[in-house]
Write a protein that holds these residues in place. Structure first.
Motif, PDB file in Angstrom:
ATOM      1  N   MET A 262      29.130  27.523  57.235  1.00  0.00           N
ATOM      2  CA  MET A 262      30.325  28.079  56.581  1.00  0.00           C
ATOM      3  C   MET A 262      29.985  29.422  55.941  1.00  0.00           C
ATOM      4  SD  MET A 262      31.925  24.570  54.922  1.00  0.00           S
ATOM      5  CE  MET A 262      33.419  25.392  54.383  1.00  0.00           C
ATOM      6  N   ASN A 263      29.357  30.285  56.697  1.00  0.00           N
ATOM      7  CA  ASN A 263      28.927  31.576  56.187  1.00  0.00           C
ATOM      8  C   ASN A 263      30.073  32.534  55.914  1.00  0.00           C
ATOM      9  OD1 ASN A 263      28.369  30.917  59.062  1.00  0.00           O
ATOM     10  ND2 ASN A 263      28.380  33.133  59.341  1.00  0.00           N
ATOM     11  N   ASP A 264      31.302  32.125  56.244  1.00  0.00           N
ATOM     12  CA  ASP A 264      32.476  32.937  55.925  1.00  0.00           C
ATOM     13  C   ASP A 264      33.310  32.323  54.807  1.00  0.00           C
ATOM     14  OD1 ASP A 264      33.227  30.793  57.472  1.00  0.00           O
ATOM     15  OD2 ASP A 264      34.517  31.915  58.827  1.00  0.00           O
ATOM     16  N   ALA A 265      32.698  31.442  54.003  1.00  0.00           N
ATOM     17  CA  ALA A 265      33.402  30.789  52.894  1.00  0.00           C
ATOM     18  C   ALA A 265      32.625  30.991  51.597  1.00  0.00           C
ATOM     19  CB  ALA A 265      33.556  29.298  53.176  1.00  0.00           C
ATOM     20  N   ASP A 266      33.336  30.936  50.472  1.00  0.00           N
ATOM     21  CA  ASP A 266      32.650  31.031  49.182  1.00  0.00           C
ATOM     22  C   ASP A 266      32.051  29.681  48.815  1.00  0.00           C
ATOM     23  OD1 ASP A 266      34.685  29.418  47.979  1.00  0.00           O
ATOM     24  OD2 ASP A 266      35.875  31.213  47.553  1.00  0.00           O
ATOM     25  N   LEU A 267      31.184  29.690  47.801  1.00  0.00           N
ATOM     26  CA  LEU A 267      30.431  28.495  47.440  1.00  0.00           C
ATOM     27  C   LEU A 267      31.348  27.345  47.018  1.00  0.00           C
ATOM     28  CD1 LEU A 267      27.780  27.008  46.932  1.00  0.00           C
ATOM     29  CD2 LEU A 267      27.681  28.110  44.670  1.00  0.00           C
TER      30      LEU A 267
END
Length: 238
Positions: free
Chosen positions: A141-146
């Motif tokens: 999920m490298n396109d999502a925030d933590l």
């Protein structure tokens, strides 16, 4: 079109509902099953790959003219189910960032050694596998925030280890399947590293297929469901 959307490892059919609602809004029929081992009340440590495939075959038993999509591990399930179903049931297979097994291959045969070691260790301890937060955050999920990643992680379920380790039994390779095939490629998907790419390493095992591409990570069903729904329609069209 009539879509059946099959989840990946540690997920359930509920994870596809955002995309399903968008497809339904565009006039399509959509079913999002949860396969054996990931259902509430199942004992995932006892579930085999054949069990999971058979549960999908059961879902499809009364359906025809289906566009069958599998995400990630779901590629194992849709491949096995297609091979068991009567001719003409499946209109097209869509492999969405998905594994494409040839006869006698397991998912573990198609991932890099560090994943094999991690899953084997988890499987030996509990009979199930999961995804640690750092891997989910950086690779899936490298396109999502933590915060989004943490919320999603809380929704995951223990996944049956044997459905990853078992060798699939097929009468022929996916390249020989007599239906349309599409590979839906996420351009920033590094759930598998660049040295073990989804495309073209796995997609080319389909033989003749349609390639549909979009920006995004492995988990665009959550991070960009609107564009994913458009691309699923593109991948599934005649």
């Amino acid at each position: 079109m009539k879509f059946v959307l099959v989840h990946g490892a540690a997920h359930t059919g509920a994870h596809f509902e955002k995309v399903a609602d968008l497809l339904r809004g565009a006039g399509h029929q959509v079913t999002c099953p949860t396969l054996a081992g990931n259902r509430a009340g199942d004992n995932p440590a006892e579930i085999t790959l054949a069990d999971a495939i058979d549960s999908l075959v059961d879902v499809l038993a009364d359906m025809d003219d289906v566009v069958l999509l599998g995400h990630s591990w779901g590629g194992m399930a849709i491949t096995g189910a297609y091979d068991k179903l009567p001719a003409g049931k499946i209109r097209r297979l869509i492999y969405y960032s998905a594994f494409v097994p040839n006869p006698g291959e397991s998912l573990l045969d198609m991932v890099p050694p560090h994943y094999v070691a991690m899953f084997d260790e988890m499987g030996a301890a509990t009979g199930t596998v999961g995804f640690p937060l750092p891997i989910l955050r950086e690779a899936f999920m490298n396109d999502a925030d933590l915060a989004t990643v943490e919320k999603h992680m809380a929704d995951l379920v223990p996944h049956p280890y044997r459905t990853m380790a078992d060798k699939i039994v097929l009468s022929k390779s996916p390249a020989e399947f007599d239906c349309g095939k599409s590979y839906l490629h996420m351009q920033q998907d590094i759930a598998l590293p660049a040295s073990y790419p989804w495309h073209p390493r796995l997609s080319e095992k389909l033989g003749l297929y349609r390639l549909v591409s979009m920006p995004g990570s492995h988990s665009t069903f959550l991070t960009n469901p609107e564009l994913l729904a458009e691309k699923i329609i593109e991948a599934g069209r005649d």
